[in-house]
Write an enzyme that holds these catalytic residues in place. Sequence first.
Site, PDB file in Angstrom:
ATOM      1  N   ASP A  79       3.030  -8.986   2.247  1.00  0.00           N
ATOM      2  CA  ASP A  79       2.090  -8.567   1.201  1.00  0.00           C
ATOM      3  C   ASP A  79       1.459  -7.224   1.565  1.00  0.00           C
ATOM      4  O   ASP A  79       1.456  -6.821   2.738  1.00  0.00           O
ATOM      5  CB  ASP A  79       1.001  -9.638   1.030  1.00  0.00           C
ATOM      6  CG  ASP A  79       0.237  -9.495  -0.282  1.00  0.00           C
ATOM      7  OD1 ASP A  79       0.539  -8.570  -1.071  1.00  0.00           O
ATOM      8  OD2 ASP A  79      -0.671 -10.315  -0.527  1.00  0.00           O
ATOM      9  N   GLU A 101      -2.836 -15.266  -2.808  1.00  0.00           N
ATOM     10  CA  GLU A 101      -2.405 -14.533  -1.603  1.00  0.00           C
ATOM     11  C   GLU A 101      -2.958 -15.207  -0.352  1.00  0.00           C
ATOM     12  O   GLU A 101      -2.263 -15.348   0.660  1.00  0.00           O
ATOM     13  CB  GLU A 101      -2.870 -13.080  -1.682  1.00  0.00           C
ATOM     14  CG  GLU A 101      -2.139 -12.304  -2.779  1.00  0.00           C
ATOM     15  CD  GLU A 101      -2.681 -10.904  -3.031  1.00  0.00           C
ATOM     16  OE1 GLU A 101      -1.949 -10.110  -3.642  1.00  0.00           O
ATOM     17  OE2 GLU A 101      -3.818 -10.597  -2.621  1.00  0.00           O
TER      18      GLU A 101
HETATM   19  C1  5RP Z   1      -3.272  -7.572  -4.896  1.00  0.00           C
HETATM   20  C2  5RP Z   1      -3.402  -7.001  -3.537  1.00  0.00           C
HETATM   21  C3  5RP Z   1      -2.518  -5.862  -3.174  1.00  0.00           C
HETATM   22  O1  5RP Z   1      -1.811  -6.193  -2.027  1.00  0.00           O
HETATM   23  C4  5RP Z   1      -3.347  -4.635  -2.926  1.00  0.00           C
HETATM   24  O2  5RP Z   1      -4.150  -4.391  -4.070  1.00  0.00           O
HETATM   25  C5  5RP Z   1      -2.482  -3.420  -2.609  1.00  0.00           C
HETATM   26  O3  5RP Z   1      -1.783  -3.036  -3.740  1.00  0.00           O
HETATM   27  P1  5RP Z   1      -0.770  -1.809  -3.758  1.00  0.00           P
HETATM   28  O4  5RP Z   1       0.395  -2.203  -2.898  1.00  0.00           O
HETATM   29  O5  5RP Z   1      -0.416  -1.651  -5.200  1.00  0.00           O
HETATM   30  O6  5RP Z   1      -1.482  -0.604  -3.202  1.00  0.00           O
HETATM   31  O7  5RP Z   1      -4.187  -7.430  -2.723  1.00  0.00           O
HETATM   32  O8  5RP Z   1      -4.249  -8.548  -5.155  1.00  0.00           O
END
Ligand code: 5RP
Length: 215
Positions: A79, A101
């Site tokens: 993630d 998550e």
């Molecule tokens: C979603 C998240 C994402 O991992 C976080 O916002 C990062 O996003 P991106 O990869 O678009 O920068 O926590 O809830």
Amino acid sequence: MSEAKRLAGEKAIDYVEDGMIVGVGTGSTVAYFIDALATIRHRIGGAVSSSEQSSERLRAHGIDVLDLNASGPLPLYVDGADECDPHKRLIKGGGAALTREKIIAEASERFVCIIDPAKQVPVLGAFPLPVEVIPMARSLVTREILATTGGQPVWREGVKTDNGNWVLDIHGLSITDPVALEARINQIPGVVSVGLFARRPADVVIVGTPVPTVL
Ligand code: 5RP
């Protein structure tokens, strides 16, 4: 910036082993990971997804999306994050998927976090800290946060999570003790979860530098 996200997302494929059911996060960096995962989809057992958005992308690539209750513990979760400190503690939830998550991170043996270099910070808190709340508790939780954290909660109006809840973003924090703040916010009635990943930080962080850096 998206080049850095792509480099981080593609590097995370190194952690996927044959037959694995892979936990998959949410966001633009994860989208690159999903696209790379598609190239080895016949070698994996499927995915457990943290959002409707990621499930849609996984299915579009022909990757099976499984229920966490059926899959049991996962070997790997990949993630992104909004901020990452030197101890691999994170702020997440910019995409409002923080609760699912957090559940998948907890269920996973190894959490690989993929970020672009701008996400690295010495102290968490410049990015407003997301908190998912039960709608009827929004103003109660706002008052409690104001009284106990010193930060300014702002309702992310118009956003509903995949769980049907609302999100507050706490501005103006400098989080010197993330484990304590995570526990404090979690115990406010009406809070579903807070986007601080400190009690269960990432195990590995991949930064999307030209030669990806693995921390
Ligand atoms: C979603 C998240 C994402 O991992 C976080 O916002 C990062 O996003 P991106 O990869 O678009 O920068 O926590 O809830």
